[in-house]
Design a protein around this motif. Structure first.
Motif, mmCIF file in Angstrom:
data_model
loop_
_atom_site.group_PDB
_atom_site.id
_atom_site.type_symbol
_atom_site.label_atom_id
_atom_site.label_comp_id
_atom_site.label_asym_id
_atom_site.label_seq_id
_atom_site.Cartn_x
_atom_site.Cartn_y
_atom_site.Cartn_z
ATOM 1 N N PRO A 178 9.745 1.464 11.705
ATOM 2 C CA PRO A 178 9.411 0.934 13.037
ATOM 3 C C PRO A 178 7.912 0.918 13.313
ATOM 4 N N GLU A 179 7.228 1.999 12.909
ATOM 5 C CA GLU A 179 5.782 2.069 13.141
ATOM 6 C C GLU A 179 5.040 1.006 12.339
ATOM 7 N N VAL A 180 5.506 0.776 11.110
ATOM 8 C CA VAL A 180 4.890 -0.254 10.267
ATOM 9 C C VAL A 180 5.022 -1.624 10.919
ATOM 10 N N VAL A 212 8.402 -0.919 1.153
ATOM 11 C CA VAL A 212 8.944 -0.862 -0.203
ATOM 12 C C VAL A 212 9.367 0.586 -0.400
ATOM 13 N N SER A 213 10.666 0.823 -0.437
ATOM 14 C CA SER A 213 11.213 2.160 -0.314
ATOM 15 C C SER A 213 11.828 2.653 -1.611
ATOM 16 N N GLY A 214 11.284 3.737 -2.147
ATOM 17 C CA GLY A 214 11.912 4.371 -3.287
ATOM 18 C C GLY A 214 13.250 4.973 -2.924
ATOM 19 N N ASN A 215 13.339 5.533 -1.732
ATOM 20 C CA ASN A 215 14.581 6.160 -1.299
ATOM 21 C C ASN A 215 15.715 5.149 -1.163
ATOM 22 N N ALA A 216 15.373 3.907 -0.811
ATOM 23 C CA ALA A 216 16.403 2.872 -0.696
ATOM 24 C C ALA A 216 17.022 2.547 -2.042
ATOM 25 N N VAL A 274 0.845 -1.186 0.000
ATOM 26 C CA VAL A 274 0.000 0.000 0.000
ATOM 27 C C VAL A 274 0.884 1.241 0.000
ATOM 28 N N SER A 275 0.627 2.138 -0.949
ATOM 29 C CA SER A 275 1.384 3.380 -1.076
ATOM 30 C C SER A 275 0.471 4.569 -0.847
ATOM 31 N N TRP A 311 2.892 -4.731 3.161
ATOM 32 C CA TRP A 311 4.021 -3.846 2.920
ATOM 33 C C TRP A 311 3.526 -2.409 2.783
ATOM 34 N N SER A 312 4.314 -1.475 3.292
ATOM 35 C CA SER A 312 3.974 -0.059 3.208
ATOM 36 C C SER A 312 4.968 0.663 2.301
ATOM 37 N N GLY A 313 4.462 1.628 1.539
ATOM 38 C CA GLY A 313 5.344 2.487 0.764
ATOM 39 C C GLY A 313 5.833 3.684 1.551
#
Length: 272
Positions: free
Chosen positions: A189-191, A200-204, A159-160, A181-183
């Protein structure tokens, strides 16, 4: 758990740079991030034709292997999504993400049908529901996800554009073991506390070491939150960060403006 949502590099002629795709996968995996999400929103999938998307998926599979690649095969229509699912599976993908039908919001019965047909075509591969209501327009409330989660082959949801409250609602609406999974990559930590599987991280995709250190507990969350705020969800900003590192970033194929001078300076500071 973290998966990096990769951008798609293009060459000077605006063709997909498959060597660049391989380099980005190597960058992320080498930086300690355990999985990649390819041909998704950060990968500018609406601007790729089907052949390009499938070639991006194949390039990622070559480098990282099927266990570490989540291949996005979703489309506005079920017909196209089914076709992409079948071909990605033929090429060896074992983890597939399928966005809800988009542009024209889909009703609940058609959403269920969409995922039934894609999961049946996936032939045993893991299928993740991809929910991005802000861009796709299709709403998947928890009660609808409960129905979708019963489809054979559907193993999770990504979910994004939503907060951790949605992660919590989705985990409560689905059976144990169903992956959520969270975007929202500023809230790992909260997730996890909310029962989610990870982000699922764009920044990563541009800063894999920072997020690998977060996963391992070696860096502070405020540092990650600062990076997320600086990038501000922009594909162009992510590509500029890659350029600064000598990696294939470049121009977006979609109509996204590049960062201004102040933003470029802020992005450069993220790299020390």
């Amino acid at each position: 758990m973290i998966a990096a949502a990769l951008t798609t590099p293009f060459d000077q002629a605006d063709h997909v740079d498959l060597g660049g795709v391989r380099a980005l996968v190597e960058h992320v995996v080498g930086g300690g991030v355990p999985a990649v999400f390819v041909a998704g929103t950060n990968g500018e999938f609406p601007a790729l034709d089907d052949g390009e998307r499938l070639d991006v998926i194949s390039a990622a599979l070559e480098v990282a292997g099927p266990a570490r690649v989540i291949a996005h095969v979703g489309a506005a229509t079920t017909r196209q999504a089914v076709r992409l699912t079948a071909e990605a599976r033929r090429r060896g993908a074992e983890r597939l993400a399928v966005i809800t039908p988009y542009f024209v919001p889909a009703g609940p019965e058609r959403v269920v049908e969409h995922f039934e047909r894609c999961a049946a075509t996936a032939d045993g591969a893991d299928v993740y529901v991809y929910v991005f209501t802000a861009l796709a327009g299709t709403v998947v409330p928890p009660a609808l996800l409960t129905r979708i989660a019963t489809i054979n082959g559907i193993v999770g949801v990504k979910v994004s554009g939503a907060g951790t409250d949605v992660v919590r609602a989705y985990t409560q609406a689905t059976p144990p073991g169903f992956e959520v999974w969270s975007g929202n990559d500023a809230e790992l930590p909260e997730v996890m506390v909310a029962g989610g599987t990870g982000i699922v991280s764009g920044n990563a995709g541009a800063l894999p070491t920072l997020f690998a250190q977060l996963l391992a507990g070696y860096t502070d969350q405020p540092l990650v939150q600062s990076a997320v705020k600086t990038v501000d969800g922009s594909i162009a900003n992510l590509k500029y960060l890659l350029d600064l590192q000598g990696l294939p970033g470049g121009r977006c194929r979609m109509a996204i403006d590049g960062p201004d001078a102040d933003r470029r300076a802020a992005l450069a500071r993220l790299l020390g």
